[in-house]
Design an enzyme around this catalytic site. Structure first.
Site, PDB file in Angstrom:
ATOM      1  N   CYS A  39       0.388  -4.596  -7.524  1.00 25.64           N
ATOM      2  CA  CYS A  39      -0.370  -5.463  -6.407  1.00 25.64           C
ATOM      3  C   CYS A  39      -1.886  -5.086  -6.885  1.00 25.64           C
ATOM      4  O   CYS A  39      -2.135  -4.000  -7.329  1.00 25.64           O
ATOM      5  CB  CYS A  39      -0.429  -5.139  -5.051  1.00 25.64           C
ATOM      6  SG  CYS A  39      -0.895  -6.035  -3.884  1.00 25.64           S
ATOM      7  N   ASP A  41      -3.941  -4.704  -4.822  1.00 31.22           N
ATOM      8  CA  ASP A  41      -4.732  -3.636  -3.658  1.00 31.22           C
ATOM      9  C   ASP A  41      -5.421  -2.574  -4.255  1.00 31.22           C
ATOM     10  O   ASP A  41      -4.954  -1.826  -4.978  1.00 31.22           O
ATOM     11  CB  ASP A  41      -3.490  -3.326  -2.797  1.00 31.22           C
ATOM     12  CG  ASP A  41      -3.853  -2.681  -1.474  1.00 31.22           C
ATOM     13  OD1 ASP A  41      -4.843  -1.837  -1.628  1.00 31.22           O
ATOM     14  OD2 ASP A  41      -3.545  -3.220  -0.491  1.00 31.22           O
ATOM     15  N   ARG A  43      -5.905   0.151  -3.220  1.00 31.40           N
ATOM     16  CA  ARG A  43      -5.337   1.518  -2.959  1.00 31.40           C
ATOM     17  C   ARG A  43      -4.147   1.938  -3.844  1.00 31.40           C
ATOM     18  O   ARG A  43      -3.633   2.979  -3.499  1.00 31.40           O
ATOM     19  CB  ARG A  43      -4.947   1.428  -1.670  1.00 31.40           C
ATOM     20  CG  ARG A  43      -6.151   1.431  -0.578  1.00 31.40           C
ATOM     21  CD  ARG A  43      -5.528   0.992   0.688  1.00 31.40           C
ATOM     22  NE  ARG A  43      -4.843  -0.098   0.864  1.00 31.40           N
ATOM     23  CZ  ARG A  43      -4.268  -0.713   2.014  1.00 31.40           C
ATOM     24  NH1 ARG A  43      -4.221  -0.015   3.288  1.00 31.40           N
ATOM     25  NH2 ARG A  43      -3.680  -1.757   1.975  1.00 31.40           N
ATOM     26  N   HIS A  95       3.941  -2.242  -2.611  1.00 34.32           N
ATOM     27  CA  HIS A  95       3.553  -1.126  -1.830  1.00 34.32           C
ATOM     28  C   HIS A  95       3.698  -1.317  -0.284  1.00 34.32           C
ATOM     29  O   HIS A  95       3.470  -2.523   0.111  1.00 34.32           O
ATOM     30  CB  HIS A  95       2.113  -0.730  -2.163  1.00 34.32           C
ATOM     31  CG  HIS A  95       1.203  -1.695  -1.873  1.00 34.32           C
ATOM     32  ND1 HIS A  95       0.295  -1.800  -0.571  1.00 34.32           N
ATOM     33  CD2 HIS A  95       0.830  -2.905  -2.439  1.00 34.32           C
ATOM     34  CE1 HIS A  95      -0.519  -2.692  -0.575  1.00 34.32           C
ATOM     35  NE2 HIS A  95      -0.021  -3.503  -1.690  1.00 34.32           N
ATOM     36  N   CYS A  98       1.472  -3.873   2.367  1.00 34.13           N
ATOM     37  CA  CYS A  98       0.760  -4.866   1.631  1.00 34.13           C
ATOM     38  C   CYS A  98       0.256  -6.322   2.330  1.00 34.13           C
ATOM     39  O   CYS A  98       1.097  -6.805   3.115  1.00 34.13           O
ATOM     40  CB  CYS A  98       1.995  -5.346   0.478  1.00 34.13           C
ATOM     41  SG  CYS A  98       1.208  -6.568  -0.735  1.00 34.13           S
TER      42      CYS A  98
HETATM   43 ZN    ZN Z   1      -0.448  -5.425  -1.983  1.00 36.34          ZN
END
Ligand code: ZN
Length: 192
Positions: A39, A41, A43, A95, A98
């Site tokens: 992803c 993302d 993080r 994750h 998400c």
């Molecule tokens: Zn995500």
């Protein structure tokens, strides 16, 4: 941006102090063992959570780590990784927490991205009975994150590139993982 350049300069100095040929060696080419599809993302930094360095992992990231058969970007990454770099392992990593998965599970409209998230709504539809059977909302979203990874591994296995690779003597192994933002651990999912 000042911070970015300062950090970069410090990082170069640190790497060179450990090995003065560090960049010269890396510039000679890459032979990564892994392809990571994760992803976007911020993080979920692929190298950091897997303890891999430059040269070890080929990476593709998009919102909610989707493997969509019409996505030329992802397909090109997979083809190059498998046929040219000859990666041994392909990881699809989702994750918990998400935002893409949560958005797809809701009814709010976000514009262009809704078309992309549509793919997760298909996962939801495929596993509707199981998902709707989970009363707790957080647990439901966590399960949807897992099912999304499992479906994306399945999508990946059906791509022409992977189907062709499966005919070879040493095809890459596919894994579905989920990363727990709250704890930092990676968990393997049963994808077979
Ligand atoms: Zn995500």
């Amino acid at each position: 941006m000042k911070r970015i350049f300062e950090n970069n300069r410090k990082w170069v100095e640190q790497k060179l102090s450990e090995d003065k040929d560090y960049f010269r060696k890396l510039a000679q080419g890459q032979e990564p063992r892994y392809l990571f599809i994760g992803c976007s993302d911020s993080r979920v930094p692929a190298n950091e959570i897997t303890g891999t360095g430059p040269g070890e992992m080929f990476v593709h990231r998009n919102i909610a780590n989707l493997v969509v058969h019409t996505d030329m970007n992802m397909l090109s990454v997979v083809q190059y990784a498998v046929e040219v770099l000859k990666v041994k392992v392909i990881i699809v990593c989702g994750h918990y927490g998400c935002g893409g998965v949560a958005a797809a599970a809701g009814n709010e409209q976000f514009g262009l991205i809704d078309n992309w998230l549509r793919n997760i709504k298909d996962v939801l539809r495929l596993h509707e009975a199981e998902i709707l059977g989970i009363a707790d909302e957080e647990a439901r979203l966590r399960r949807l994150v897992e099912l999304n990874v499992i479906e994306q591994v399945r999508n990946l296995s059906k791509t022409s590139v992977i189907q062709k690779a499966m005919q070879s003597d040493d095809p890459p192994k596919l894994y579905g993982l989920v990363y727990d933002l709250k704890e930092g651990y990676l968990k393997e999912l049963q994808t077979g």
